[in-house]
Design an enzyme around this catalytic site. Structure first.
Site, PDB file in Angstrom:
ATOM      1  N   ARG A 114     119.737  55.820  -1.565  1.00 21.29           N
ATOM      2  CA  ARG A 114     120.833  55.827  -0.596  1.00 21.29           C
ATOM      3  C   ARG A 114     121.922  54.898  -1.114  1.00 21.29           C
ATOM      4  O   ARG A 114     121.783  53.667  -1.075  1.00 21.29           O
ATOM      5  CB  ARG A 114     120.340  55.403   0.781  1.00 21.29           C
ATOM      6  CG  ARG A 114     119.369  56.383   1.407  1.00 21.29           C
ATOM      7  CD  ARG A 114     119.975  57.759   1.559  1.00 21.29           C
ATOM      8  NE  ARG A 114     119.128  58.694   2.294  1.00 21.29           N
ATOM      9  CZ  ARG A 114     119.435  59.967   2.515  1.00 21.29           C
ATOM     10  NH1 ARG A 114     120.581  60.457   2.036  1.00 21.29           N
ATOM     11  NH2 ARG A 114     118.624  60.756   3.193  1.00 21.29           N
ATOM     12  N   ALA A 155     114.710  64.960   6.812  1.00 17.89           N
ATOM     13  CA  ALA A 155     115.821  64.983   7.768  1.00 17.89           C
ATOM     14  C   ALA A 155     117.003  65.711   7.147  1.00 17.89           C
ATOM     15  O   ALA A 155     117.054  65.898   5.930  1.00 17.89           O
ATOM     16  CB  ALA A 155     116.213  63.560   8.168  1.00 17.89           C
ATOM     17  N   GLU A 169     114.781  72.043   6.984  1.00 16.07           N
ATOM     18  CA  GLU A 169     114.726  70.798   6.225  1.00 16.07           C
ATOM     19  C   GLU A 169     113.306  70.493   5.751  1.00 16.07           C
ATOM     20  O   GLU A 169     113.119  70.005   4.628  1.00 16.07           O
ATOM     21  CB  GLU A 169     115.270  69.641   7.061  1.00 16.07           C
ATOM     22  CG  GLU A 169     116.753  69.735   7.377  1.00 16.07           C
ATOM     23  CD  GLU A 169     117.630  69.716   6.127  1.00 16.07           C
ATOM     24  OE1 GLU A 169     117.214  69.116   5.105  1.00 16.07           O
ATOM     25  OE2 GLU A 169     118.716  70.304   6.167  1.00 16.07           O
ATOM     26  N   GLU A 178     112.869  70.141   1.754  1.00 17.80           N
ATOM     27  CA  GLU A 178     112.571  68.829   1.190  1.00 17.80           C
ATOM     28  C   GLU A 178     111.107  68.655   0.798  1.00 17.80           C
ATOM     29  O   GLU A 178     110.797  67.884  -0.108  1.00 17.80           O
ATOM     30  CB  GLU A 178     112.981  67.726   2.171  1.00 17.80           C
ATOM     31  CG  GLU A 178     114.490  67.663   2.386  1.00 17.80           C
ATOM     32  CD  GLU A 178     114.936  66.406   3.117  1.00 17.80           C
ATOM     33  OE1 GLU A 178     114.071  65.687   3.674  1.00 17.80           O
ATOM     34  OE2 GLU A 178     116.152  66.143   3.131  1.00 17.80           O
ATOM     35  N   GLU A 206     118.524  64.226  -4.135  1.00 15.38           N
ATOM     36  CA  GLU A 206     117.261  64.861  -3.771  1.00 15.38           C
ATOM     37  C   GLU A 206     116.436  65.254  -4.991  1.00 15.38           C
ATOM     38  O   GLU A 206     115.217  65.421  -4.889  1.00 15.38           O
ATOM     39  CB  GLU A 206     117.525  66.084  -2.894  1.00 15.38           C
ATOM     40  CG  GLU A 206     118.084  65.720  -1.523  1.00 15.38           C
ATOM     41  CD  GLU A 206     118.277  66.927  -0.636  1.00 15.38           C
ATOM     42  OE1 GLU A 206     118.149  68.062  -1.138  1.00 15.38           O
ATOM     43  OE2 GLU A 206     118.545  66.742   0.560  1.00 15.38           O
TER      44      GLU A 206
END
Length: 208
Positions: free
Chosen positions: A68, A80, A97, A101, A148
Site C-alpha cells: 500500500r 476487498a 473480488e 483476488e 496485486e
C-alpha cells in the site's frame, strides 16, 4: 436514548471539485454550521467498497498481503474491492473480488458489518461480508497486475488475527473490523443472527 447513527444533512451553499482521479475525486463544500457560520469542508468522494471475511472449514480466515503505497507498507488484508458502478449489488461485487483476488467461491454469505472508513475526510462506505463454505473457483485464475501481482495469500486462525490487531501488528481497517466483529458475533448470538447477504444498505442503495 437510542445509540444509533441517523441521517442528517446540513445546508451546503456552494460546492466545487478541485480534483478528479481515476476512481475518486476531492470535493469542497461550503457548509452552514448550527450557529450560522459557513465553513469549507474538503473530502474524498468514493464509490464505496466491499470486504470479505472468508472463513474456511477449519475456522481459518483467508488473508492476503499487499503493498500500500500511501503508508509505505505491505499490509495483511482480507479480500476487498470497489463497487464498479453506482447501484451495483454489493454481494455480486464481493463474489467477484473473492474470485479475482483468491480464486475462491463461497456458498454461504452474510453481512458482517457496515462501516464508514474515515468519515471525517472521505465518504467511503464499506460492507464487510462473512463468506463460508469455501471451495476453489472453476476455470482459469483472474490475471492480476500492478500491486496485486505481488500479493501473497495465507489462511490464518481467527484468534491469531485478533491477537495481531490488538498488538498493533495488523493495521488494515477491513481486517481489523472484520475479525473483531466476527469474534463478537461468535461470543454473542452467533452467525445465524447476522443480517442476510441482501440486507438493505442505505449508504449505497442497490438493486436486488
Amino acid at each position: 436514548m437510542t445509540i444509533k447513527d441517523t441521517p442528517e444533512e446540513w445546508r451546503v451553499t456552494a460546492t466545487a471539485t478541485p480534483f478528479r482521479g481515476n476512481k475518486t475525486s476531492v470535493r469542497t463544500d461550503d457548509v452552514v454550521m448550527p450557529d450560522g457560520t459557513v465553513v469549507k469542508r474538503d473530502y474524498q468522494v468514493h464509490p464505496g467498497s466491499v470486504g470479505i471475511l472468508a472463513l474456511d472449514a477449519s475456522d481459518r480466515v483467508l488473508v492476503l498481503r499487499q503493498y500500500r503505497h500511501p503508508v509505505r507498507q505491505k499490509l495483511w488484508e482480507i479480500p476487498a474491492g470497489l463497487l464498479d458502478v453506482p447501484g451495483e449489488n454489493p454481494l455480486h461485487a464481493a463474489q467477484r473480488e473473492l474470485y479475482e483476488e483468491a480464486h475462491i467461491k463461497a456458498e454461504d454469505w452474510r453481512v458482517l458489518t457496515d462501516v464508514y472508513t474515515t468519515a471525517g475526510g472521505c465518504d467511503e462506505a464499506v460492507r464487510i461480508f462473512l463468506a463460508r463454505d469455501l471451495s476453489a473457483a472453476e476455470g482459469e485464475r483472474f490475471e492480476v497486475s500492478e500491486e496485486e501481482a505481488d500479493m501473497e495469500l495465507a489462511r490464518v486462525a481467527l484468534p491469531e488475527l485478533v491477537r495481531g490487531v490488538l498488538a498493533g501488528e495488523l493495521h488494515n481497517n477491513c481486517l481489523a473490523v472484520g475479525v473483531l466483529a466476527l469474534t463478537a458475533a461468535l461470543a454473542g448470538d452467533g452467525t445465524d443472527a447476522l443480517r442476510p447477504a441482501d440486507a438493505p444498505w442505505p449508504a449505497r442503495p442497490f438493486e436486488s
